[in-house]
Design a protein around this motif. Structure first.
Motif, PDB file in Angstrom:
ATOM      1  N   UNK A 133       0.846  -1.208   0.000  1.00  0.00           N
ATOM      2  CA  UNK A 133       0.000   0.000   0.000  1.00  0.00           C
ATOM      3  C   UNK A 133       0.873   1.247   0.000  1.00  0.00           C
ATOM      4  N   UNK A 134       1.964   1.218   0.781  1.00  0.00           N
ATOM      5  CA  UNK A 134       2.893   2.349   0.783  1.00  0.00           C
ATOM      6  C   UNK A 134       3.495   2.596  -0.589  1.00  0.00           C
ATOM      7  N   UNK A 135       3.863   1.513  -1.268  1.00  0.00           N
ATOM      8  CA  UNK A 135       4.423   1.664  -2.610  1.00  0.00           C
ATOM      9  C   UNK A 135       3.363   2.114  -3.614  1.00  0.00           C
TER      10      UNK A 135
ATOM     11  N   UNK B 181      -0.902   7.617 -10.217  1.00  0.00           N
ATOM     12  CA  UNK B 181      -2.281   7.184 -10.529  1.00  0.00           C
ATOM     13  C   UNK B 181      -2.941   6.449  -9.360  1.00  0.00           C
ATOM     14  N   UNK B 182      -2.203   5.564  -8.710  1.00  0.00           N
ATOM     15  CA  UNK B 182      -2.769   4.814  -7.582  1.00  0.00           C
ATOM     16  C   UNK B 182      -3.000   5.730  -6.392  1.00  0.00           C
TER      17      UNK B 182
ATOM     18  N   UNK C  58      -6.511   6.211  -4.476  1.00  0.00           N
ATOM     19  CA  UNK C  58      -6.657   5.898  -3.054  1.00  0.00           C
ATOM     20  C   UNK C  58      -6.762   7.136  -2.162  1.00  0.00           C
ATOM     21  N   UNK C  59      -6.591   8.315  -2.720  1.00  0.00           N
ATOM     22  CA  UNK C  59      -6.521   9.544  -1.920  1.00  0.00           C
ATOM     23  C   UNK C  59      -7.799   9.790  -1.126  1.00  0.00           C
ATOM     24  N   UNK C  60      -7.634  10.004   0.162  1.00  0.00           N
ATOM     25  CA  UNK C  60      -8.730  10.410   1.028  1.00  0.00           C
ATOM     26  C   UNK C  60      -9.719   9.330   1.403  1.00  0.00           C
ATOM     27  N   UNK C  61      -9.535   8.124   0.932  1.00  0.00           N
ATOM     28  CA  UNK C  61     -10.500   7.056   1.195  1.00  0.00           C
ATOM     29  C   UNK C  61      -9.858   5.996   2.096  1.00  0.00           C
TER      30      UNK C  61
END
Length: 94
Positions: free
Chosen positions: A38-40, A46-47, A51-54
């Motif tokens: 997830x960190x990578x 794009x990823x 995933x931003x803010x969710x």
């Protein structure tokens, strides 16, 4: 938000990997690999935008990647079918 930072997930992966060293059972290692993934993912633009803010979405991705990592670890390092450890000598025998 704190969970949007890639280094938070990589730090969590490091803590989980250290826990795995202290209690080796391939349990924390799967979670560590999921957190590292997830960190990578958050490093990739794009990823990271996806995933931003969710936080719930991040947790679902973390859970799925951790499960996938655990299944791969179990397949690679687990006991093979029919493989049994047989002890021919007891530690207390002289």
């Amino acid at each position: 938000m704190m969970w949007d930072l890639w280094w938070v997930w990589v730090s969590a992966a490091l803590v989980l990997a250290i826990l795995e060293i202290m209690a080796p059972a391939f349990i924390f290692l799967g979670f560590a690999l999921g957190a590292l993934a997830v960190g990578l993912l958050l490093l990739l633009p794009p990823a990271a935008a996806w995933l931003a803010g969710a936080l719930p979405l991040k947790l679902v991705v973390f859970a799925l990647l951790s499960l996938l990592a655990w299944l791969i670890l179990h397949k690679v390092f687990g006991l093979r079918k029919g493989q049994v450890k047989i002890w021919h000598r007891d530690i207390n025998d002289d």
